[in-house]
Scaffold this active site. Structure first.
Site, PDB file in Angstrom:
ATOM      1  N   THR A  11     -28.142   5.535 -30.373  1.00 29.06           N
ATOM      2  CA  THR A  11     -27.158   4.512 -30.775  1.00 29.06           C
ATOM      3  C   THR A  11     -25.736   5.061 -30.736  1.00 29.06           C
ATOM      4  O   THR A  11     -24.857   4.498 -30.075  1.00 29.06           O
ATOM      5  CB  THR A  11     -27.481   4.020 -32.217  1.00 29.06           C
ATOM      6  OG1 THR A  11     -28.841   3.590 -32.234  1.00 29.06           O
ATOM      7  CG2 THR A  11     -26.590   2.887 -32.626  1.00 29.06           C
ATOM      8  N   VAL A  12     -25.496   6.185 -31.417  1.00 27.34           N
ATOM      9  CA  VAL A  12     -24.118   6.705 -31.481  1.00 27.34           C
ATOM     10  C   VAL A  12     -23.723   7.320 -30.132  1.00 27.34           C
ATOM     11  O   VAL A  12     -22.597   7.112 -29.642  1.00 27.34           O
ATOM     12  CB  VAL A  12     -23.949   7.720 -32.636  1.00 27.34           C
ATOM     13  CG1 VAL A  12     -22.508   8.208 -32.717  1.00 27.34           C
ATOM     14  CG2 VAL A  12     -24.351   7.098 -33.966  1.00 27.34           C
ATOM     15  N   GLU A 124     -15.352  13.699 -38.556  1.00 25.08           N
ATOM     16  CA  GLU A 124     -14.846  12.449 -39.141  1.00 25.08           C
ATOM     17  C   GLU A 124     -15.931  11.385 -39.273  1.00 25.08           C
ATOM     18  O   GLU A 124     -15.998  10.650 -40.263  1.00 25.08           O
ATOM     19  CB  GLU A 124     -13.699  11.902 -38.269  1.00 25.08           C
ATOM     20  CG  GLU A 124     -13.027  10.664 -38.795  1.00 25.08           C
ATOM     21  CD  GLU A 124     -12.365  10.891 -40.156  1.00 25.08           C
ATOM     22  OE1 GLU A 124     -11.350  11.563 -40.210  1.00 25.08           O
ATOM     23  OE2 GLU A 124     -12.897  10.373 -41.174  1.00 25.08           O
ATOM     24  N   ILE A 131     -14.471   4.775 -40.847  1.00 23.22           N
ATOM     25  CA  ILE A 131     -13.321   4.877 -41.764  1.00 23.22           C
ATOM     26  C   ILE A 131     -12.701   6.264 -41.680  1.00 23.22           C
ATOM     27  O   ILE A 131     -13.416   7.258 -41.832  1.00 23.22           O
ATOM     28  CB  ILE A 131     -13.725   4.710 -43.247  1.00 23.22           C
ATOM     29  CG1 ILE A 131     -14.561   3.470 -43.461  1.00 23.22           C
ATOM     30  CG2 ILE A 131     -12.512   4.692 -44.153  1.00 23.22           C
ATOM     31  CD1 ILE A 131     -15.058   3.349 -44.899  1.00 23.22           C
ATOM     32  N   GLU A 185     -30.902   4.646 -40.819  1.00 23.38           N
ATOM     33  CA  GLU A 185     -31.340   5.923 -40.236  1.00 23.38           C
ATOM     34  C   GLU A 185     -32.710   5.718 -39.594  1.00 23.38           C
ATOM     35  O   GLU A 185     -33.407   4.751 -39.892  1.00 23.38           O
ATOM     36  CB  GLU A 185     -31.472   6.972 -41.340  1.00 23.38           C
ATOM     37  CG  GLU A 185     -30.178   7.302 -42.034  1.00 23.38           C
ATOM     38  CD  GLU A 185     -29.143   7.864 -41.085  1.00 23.38           C
ATOM     39  OE1 GLU A 185     -29.393   8.876 -40.430  1.00 23.38           O
ATOM     40  OE2 GLU A 185     -28.063   7.261 -40.989  1.00 23.38           O
ATOM     41  N   LYS A 200     -23.155  12.578 -47.794  1.00 18.65           N
ATOM     42  CA  LYS A 200     -21.752  12.223 -47.546  1.00 18.65           C
ATOM     43  C   LYS A 200     -20.860  12.604 -48.734  1.00 18.65           C
ATOM     44  O   LYS A 200     -19.763  13.122 -48.547  1.00 18.65           O
ATOM     45  CB  LYS A 200     -21.645  10.728 -47.232  1.00 18.65           C
ATOM     46  CG  LYS A 200     -22.293  10.375 -45.888  1.00 18.65           C
ATOM     47  CD  LYS A 200     -22.478   8.872 -45.742  1.00 18.65           C
ATOM     48  CE  LYS A 200     -23.048   8.499 -44.384  1.00 18.65           C
ATOM     49  NZ  LYS A 200     -23.455   7.078 -44.329  1.00 18.65           N
ATOM     50  N   GLY A 298     -22.962   1.695 -37.783  1.00 22.28           N
ATOM     51  CA  GLY A 298     -22.992   0.910 -36.548  1.00 22.28           C
ATOM     52  C   GLY A 298     -22.488   1.735 -35.385  1.00 22.28           C
ATOM     53  O   GLY A 298     -21.721   2.677 -35.548  1.00 22.28           O
TER      54      GLY A 298
END
Ligand code: HSE
Length: 403
Positions: A11-12, A124, A131, A185, A200, A298
């Site tokens: 996905t990423v 990041e 964000i 996930e 996180k 996403g």
């Protein structure tokens, strides 16, 4: 030309390629030269994909190619991803990642390695998806002593809680929808049990302290026990229920860190953060409060953050972008000593017992619910609350802290 390799075409990874392709002209202008995806590492083949001829199955091809300047590690996990990242940094190749598990576990070590080899390790995308929060902590807020960070850091659970609140929707059904949208996930347990938010908050807490906050020591509770009935009472109390990850500097260099569902008043800025959106509320000793808000999960939001890191690496080749996160461990404060108010949902037949156990609290009743009632305690320590709840046994159906 800046040559980029993407590790993982999921996905990423496919999002990273899409962002670079879609914003090619803009990115080339910002980098000052062409940004080129030279390799994509994946175990699978992608016949018919426009990038199929870039796919390789062997990391050695990438790390031994002297033309590679930046690697995007978006494969996840702490096995191969860790080994590949180390190999790349040892060769002076910068690495940009969305892999919060790896950053939380080995961030301090990988940053040290990057520094020693005059390259960068940027992450990041590992917190808050799209964000910008790592960059503000590393740059814009460096004049601040950060006192507290409190965030909604998991898009999947925020999406789920929002649906449960608005539609009275069923837990399993909303989890399926979040998975279909590509937020969750691979193993959704990481989302719903709070582990993802925990990693996180460990990352941003480490940046807040400049030292390592061990994610495995953070008290973590997920959303699996939150029910539609709890939302009925939350609404009656003009409140919402959110999975909050928080970190507060307390005492002598200690940090109080925790992930758990909290009931928060509708007027709180974090109560207005809905669906897949994340927000990070940062309190500094000079600035006061600031909040960072955007899409927390996403494909494209996360990929956009990875590519922004690629741009920074490309503009600073041969140097190591600074990040203050040393290996020394931060001591975590004992959560048992922390004080909050608590919401309880209790069997209808235990009113007197609850009032006796928690005197001075506030009863919440809702006409449509006859089988149970809500109760908000006065402020008390975790350990005292736990002891009193134990005395009420199975009469207590739900317990949620108030933020
Ligand atoms: N599963 C994660 C979330 C993805 O829902 O927030 C982004 O880190």
């Amino acid at each position: 030309m800046i040559n980029v390799a993407v590790l993982g075409y999921g996905t990423v990874g496919s999002g990273v390629v899409e962002v670079i392709e879609t914003n090619k002209a803009l990115l080339n202008q910002r980098v000052g030269q062409e940004l080129n995806v030279k390799y994509i590492l994946d175990l699978r083949d992608f016949p018919g994909d426009p990038y199929e001829n870039k796919v390789v199955h062997d990391f050695e091809t990438i790390v031994n190619d002297s033309e590679i300047n930046v690697i995007c590690e978006v494969m996840g996990g702490v096995g191969a991803a860790y080994a590949f990242t180390k190999q790349a940094l040892e060769k002076g190749i910068s690495v940009c990642t969305s892999n919060k598990e790896l950053v939380a576990k080995h961030g301090a070590e990988l940053l040290e390695l990057a520094k020693a080899n005059k390259c960068s390790y940027l992450f990041e995308a590992s917190v808050g998806g799209g964000i910008p929060i790592i960059r503000p902590l590393n740059t814009a807020l460096t004049a601040e002593k950060i006192e507290a960070i409190i965030g909604i850091l998991n898009g999947t659970t925020n999406y789920m809680l929002t649906k449960m609140e608005r539609e009275g929707a069923d837990y399993a059904e909303v989890l399926k929808e979040a998975q279909e949208k590509g937020y969750a996930e691979r193993n959704p347990e990481a989302d719903v049990e709070g582990h993802d938010a925990c990693r996180k908050i460990a990352i941003v807490s480490s940046l807040m302290m400049g030292k390592n906050v061990d994610s495995e020591k953070i008290v973590t509770e997920g959303i699996t026990k939150v029910t539609a009935a709890d939302f009925v009472y939350a609404k009656a109390a003009d409140s919402s229920i959110k999975l909050l990850a928080q970190s507060k500097a307390v005492g002598d260099g200690e940090v109080l860190a925790m992930v758990a569902p909290f009931m928060i008043g509708k007027e709180h800025p974090l109560a207005m953060v809905n669906d897949v959106f994340n927000a990070v509320f940062v309190t500094g000793n000079m600035l006061g409060d600031s909040m960072y808000y955007g899409k927390g999960a996403g494909k494209l939001p996360t990929a956009s953050a990875v590519v922004a890191d690629v741009v920074d690496c490309a503009k600073s080749l041969g140097t190591s972008l600074p990040c203050f996160w040393e290996k020394e461990e931060v001591k975590l404060a004992d959560v048992a000593e922390v004080e909050w108010k608590y919401f309880l949902r209790v069997s209808a037949d235990a009113k007197e017992a609850v009032e006796a156990a928690f005197p001075g609290g506030e009863m919440i009743t809702v006409a449509e619910r006859t089988e149970d009632f809500g109760y908000i305690t006065t402020v008390m320590k975790e350990k005292d609350f736990a002891a009193k709840c134990a005395g009420l046994g199975d009469k207590v159906l739900s317990k949620i802290r108030l933020a």
